[in-house]
Design an enzyme around this catalytic site. Sequence first.
Site, short mmCIF file in Angstrom:
data_model
loop_
_atom_site.label_atom_id
_atom_site.label_comp_id
_atom_site.label_asym_id
_atom_site.label_seq_id
_atom_site.Cartn_x
_atom_site.Cartn_y
_atom_site.Cartn_z
N SER A 1 49.48 -45.47 -40.22
CA SER A 1 49.23 -45.46 -41.66
C SER A 1 49.01 -46.82 -42.30
O SER A 1 48.65 -46.89 -43.47
CB SER A 1 50.37 -44.74 -42.39
OG SER A 1 50.30 -43.36 -42.14
N SER B 1 48.35 -43.08 -44.33
CA SER B 1 48.76 -42.68 -45.66
C SER B 1 48.82 -43.86 -46.66
O SER B 1 49.03 -43.65 -47.86
CB SER B 1 50.15 -42.02 -45.61
OG SER B 1 51.12 -42.91 -45.08
N LYS C 1 53.25 -49.99 -51.49
CA LYS C 1 53.06 -48.55 -51.30
C LYS C 1 54.22 -47.76 -51.93
O LYS C 1 55.37 -48.18 -51.87
CB LYS C 1 52.97 -48.25 -49.81
CG LYS C 1 52.68 -46.80 -49.45
CD LYS C 1 52.60 -46.65 -47.94
CE LYS C 1 52.31 -45.23 -47.51
NZ LYS C 1 52.22 -45.09 -46.04
#
Length: 468
Positions: free
Chosen positions: A179, A155, A80
């Site tokens: 997330s 996210s 990420k």
Amino acid sequence: MKDLTQQSAAGLSHLYRKGKASPLEAMKAVLARTATVNRTINAFCTVDGDAALKAARASERRWQKGKPLSPLDGVPVSIKELVRVKGWPASMGSRLTDKTPADADAPAVARLREAGAIVFAQSTSSEYGHKGVTDSPLHGITRNPWNTGRTPGGSSGGAGAAVAAGLGPLAIGTDGGGSVRIPSSFNGLVGLKATFGRVPAWPPSLTGDLANTGPMARTALDCALMMNAIARPDARDAWALPADETDYARKLDGKLKKLKVGFVLRFGDHPLDIEVAALVTRAARQFEALGCKVEEVEAPFSYAEAGRAFVIHWLTALQRLLRLFPESNHDQFDPSLLAGAKAGLRYSMQDLVEAQVTRRELAIAWNLFFEKYDLLLSPTVAVQPFEVGKNLPDGPDGKGNPLWSPYTSPFNLSRHPAATVPCGTSRDGLPIGLQIAAAHYEDGLVLRAAARYAEAHPLKFPVLPEMM
């Protein structure tokens, strides 16, 4: 031989060991698929193909000599964009960061490299990971491979979409309020928010001790293999737990007989999609067939109080961004991030102190709950994946529903381990997640429960026509 892009990490490791596939073949297959599929789903913002192929060749030589570094040697993994990777821009999904390449790997990235995993791509996030969907002014909209008109959640939505689409079997996400678990649920994956401090993180997150780094994969075994690599102390993390000798893959062994399981369908007065409710309730009952005693119970703490405490923690953290960047540049933030940061300014010191008190009380309430129950089952998210481009799904009244994800953030506050595992698909063919939580340090038990359930109820991933 099956399509290498659809293999699990454990499956690739088995093929490498038997000489039926090589890390170079697997990496080439993933890169080829990425070149086609990423144009549709926008899961990656960086792909380092040359370095990945070089690492794959080195891994291939180790396997040929019978000296792999670990079962993850030669397995592609994406990271990420909120997590530092040496040589890649630390963008945070923001137009305001200077995009200077990071000069060091974050702990999880370093440990995965040491295990021989091939770090090949950077996955998309919302700006600073501030919301539960994945779009940003920097990278645009990321889409769900199960239905490209729907959000992959966030996210860590790029990570979730990538693994579901066959762009590498492993991904690292972050979880400050769900997330890892939200996008894992929306994409049909297993995702773990471990006991806080078990997976070291650096640099510190903007959201402090709410934030966790965690594994995302198609199987509990793959998550366990990742935990074996990343759950090691690192001096750069002020809250890192001391080393232990847990082998998470071995922790998957064994049945769930005689476990006492609490099932909570609602965490408070919030809308709950009828298909989510039905599938999660069915899954909870199926734990009885696995040998558990399942009891429907109430959550031990008021979600209204927990929700307010979380919002205060979250927004007072976001307001720091207003001081980190000149006011003249604030219009470059995602509008929802700017609004949240400004909202954080409205809370007083007393509000924050009271939120911290609530957080302690909530953690104690869950501690006492887990003295009575070995596991908690609940929905992971209260809704199905909703339309891309929206920050909120529509509620029953047709207005935006801010209470669409009440199940995940309480365990960021309390620091307990919680995972999601797919428990079926809706009539629209969208995956639904079951959340499994347990007492502090029982990460292995959470993964074992996810593994036993998933073995009995496997999920078939789609290969959509536009992704073939």
